[in-house]
Structure formats: structure tokens, C-alpha cells
Design an enzyme around this catalytic site. Structure first.
Site, PDB file in Angstrom:
ATOM      1  N   LYS A  66       0.819  -1.204   0.000  1.00  0.00           N
ATOM      2  CA  LYS A  66       0.000   0.000   0.000  1.00  0.00           C
ATOM      3  C   LYS A  66       0.852   1.253   0.000  1.00  0.00           C
ATOM      4  O   LYS A  66       0.599   2.205  -0.761  1.00  0.00           O
ATOM      5  CB  LYS A  66      -0.924  -0.001   1.226  1.00  0.00           C
ATOM      6  N   GLN A 110      -4.985  -1.356   9.770  1.00  0.00           N
ATOM      7  CA  GLN A 110      -4.950  -2.699   9.188  1.00  0.00           C
ATOM      8  C   GLN A 110      -5.634  -3.701  10.112  1.00  0.00           C
ATOM      9  O   GLN A 110      -5.313  -3.795  11.293  1.00  0.00           O
ATOM     10  CB  GLN A 110      -3.503  -3.122   8.931  1.00  0.00           C
ATOM     11  N   ASP A 133     -11.318   3.285   4.443  1.00  0.00           N
ATOM     12  CA  ASP A 133     -11.790   1.905   4.363  1.00  0.00           C
ATOM     13  C   ASP A 133     -13.299   1.825   4.175  1.00  0.00           C
ATOM     14  O   ASP A 133     -13.830   0.782   3.791  1.00  0.00           O
ATOM     15  CB  ASP A 133     -11.407   1.135   5.635  1.00  0.00           C
TER      16      ASP A 133
END
Length: 301
Positions: A66, A110, A133
């Protein structure tokens, strides 16, 4: 030969391989162009804070991917690599600082988190305007009511691939296999917002195969290796395989596979995503897209 077998024979070798890797590469290029424009207007790059708690090897690799792709797209990364012993209070304090940091447009924590940290509390602590997200209840609510929202990255990637291949999705029958908050539920809502007729099936559904065979669009996200074979697929359907599973082989090696038996599905479907190289690359590309979207919204652009 019965009708179903004849349909299968006619579609054998017809399935197109949907190249998510190539689409994601083009999407990241579009993000890079947008990020350059943002920097020219605002005087800084869009910023993405990535928080990893613990030392899970798979998560570490994913986070590095990422951050590397963010840099390539002109997005500044702010990595926060925390020990597995980090307390919930410490993590929430970090999120509060990131919420108030004007350099940060997106915050990604995460998952999964260590057992001592409540996942829901962390998600709800993130500023919805920085929730790249798309998991915050406010963004979930906006999505469900058809309002502008930051959308979970994997379902968004699926939708973009479907629209690229099929164009207008209005009136198509879509079946989503799986009802997770991360993929299944938002995927169903996105398809509904795109005017599909949507059915969600799961472990308690009756005659799962028959439900799946009714679908023009079949999206599978259950975490069961190669669960979906040709008997689940309507001839000519478009099949998106969100699953990614590592299975052990007889010689001790391993391989990655999806929730769909790709070879079997290809004998019936019009198009199928492979694993790897299908939905996976789209998830990171859409994270970068969400970061740029959040940056523009926060700066009034």
C-alpha cells in the site's frame, strides 16, 4: 444432451479472464494524475496514514504494498507500526491525533487487530471524512441511503470492474455469496444502488446453487477454496471471485486459489476474475482512489 449440458457446452472456453491487475494499473495512473492536480492547487500531496498493530507477516507485506503504491501515485504515507502489545487506549489516542492532523486525509487501520483491542471502537473513532476503508457507521449509513460516501475498497473495485465490462447494470440479477460487513453487505448495497436486482446468500440459505444459477452477476466472498463450481453458474454470467485462500499441495508446496473453481467456472461463465490478479489489485487501487476523494472533499474540491 439435456438443456443445461448444451448451454455449458456452448459456453465452454468462452469465458473472458477479467484482468484486475491491468485495470488497477490504469486506475492508479488516474489517481496519480488527480493527486498531481491536487498538489498543484493545495500545495501538498494527499496524505494516507497506515496503522499496523503487531507483526503479522501477511499484514506487513500488504502494508508495504500500500505504501509503495501510494508513493507511486503521489500520495504521502504516514506509517505507524505499533507493537502487538499496544493497548486500545494507546491506539485510540493515535487515531485522535491523526484525526486532527491536517496533513492526513485518510486513515487506514490494518485489520485484524490483536485480541485486546475492540475492532468496532477503533473503526468508530476514525473521522468519517478520513475513513478510507469505508467501515465507519456513518459511511455505511450514507451508502445504504444512496448518499455520497467513502465506500469499502474491495466492493468498490468489484463495481468498477463490472461497470467497465457490462456498462449499465440496471435490471441485471446479481447474487452476492457472503454477508460480511467488509465485502458482502456493501457489495449488495452498491449493486442495489446501481439498479440491479440483488439477492444475498449465505450459510443459512436454502438451495444455494439454485440461487447462484439465477445470477447475471455472481460475486463470491466466503473464504472457502473453490467452493463455487460450474453447477452454481448461469451460462453467460459474469463471476467475480473475491476469495483468496492458500491451500497446501501434496508435495508440501502451496498455491493461492479463490472461492471459485476458475477452470470449471470458465466453462460456463462469460467472464471470470482470476486469483491472484483479479480483485486483489483493485482493493489497493481503490484505497488510493478513496484517499484522493477524501483529500478533495476535505479541501472543498
Amino acid at each position: 444432451m439435456n438443456e443445461a449440458a448444451e448451454d455449458q457446452r456452448q459456453h465452454r472456453d468462452y469465458a473472458a479472464r477479467i484482468d484486475g491487475k491491468a485495470f488497477a494499473l490504469a486506475l492508479r495512473a488516474d489517481v496519480a494524475q488527480g493527486a498531481a492536480g491536487f498538489q498543484a492547487d493545495v500545495g501538498r500531496q494527499p496524505g494516507l496514514a497506515v496503522v499496523l498493530v503487531g507483526d503479522d507477516p501477511a499484514s506487513q507485506v500488504y502494508v508495504k504494498t500500500k505504501m509503495r503504491q501510494a508513493a507511486e501515485a503521489g500520495i504521502t504515507s504516514f506509517p505507524h507500526l505499533l507493537p502487538g502489545s499496544t493497548s486500545q487506549t494507546e491506539l485510540l489516542e493515535l487515531i485522535a491525533r491523526l484525526n486532527s492532523d491536517d496533513r492526513v486525509d485518510g486513515i487506514l487501520v490494518q485489520l485484524p487487530l490483536p485480541a485486546q483491542i475492540e475492532e468496532a471502537a477503533v473503526i468508530e473513532a476514525i473521522d468519517p471524512a478520513k475513513d478510507v476503508d469505508g467501515f465507519h457507521p456513518i459511511n455505511v449509513g450514507r451508502l445504504s441511503t444512496g448518499q455520497s460516501a467513502l465506500v469499502p475498497c474491495t466492493p468498490l473495485g468489484c463495481l468498477l470492474l463490472l461497470q467497465d465490462r457490462l456498462g449499465d447494470l440496471s435490471g441485471l440479477k446479481a447474487v452476492v455469496v457472503g454477508r460480511s460487513n467488509i465485502v458482502g453487505k456493501p457489495m449488495g448495497q452498491l449493486l442495489l444502488n446501481a439498479h440491479c436486482t440483488v439477492t444475498t446468500v449465505h450459510s443459512r440459505s436454502r438451495d444455494l446453487a439454485a440461487e447462484c444459477r439465477s445470477a447475471d452477476i455472481l460475486v463470491v466472498a466466503v473464504g472457502r477454496p473453490e467452493m463455487i463450481d460450474a453447477s452454481y453458474i448461469k451460462p453467460g454470467a459474469t463471476v467475480l471471485d473475491v476469495g483468496i485462500n492458500r491451500i497446501e499441495l501434496a508435495d508440501g508446496a502451496s498455491r493461492l486459489t479463490g472461492d471459485v473453481n476458475f477452470v470449471a467456472a470458465s466453462s460456463v461463465a462469460a467472464a471470470v476474475t482470476p486469483v491472484p490478479g483479479g480483485i486483489g489489485p483493485m482493493t489497493v487501487a481503490c484505497l488510493l482512489r478513496n484517499t484522493l476523494t477524501a483529500a478533495k472533499a476535505r479541501s472543498g474540491r
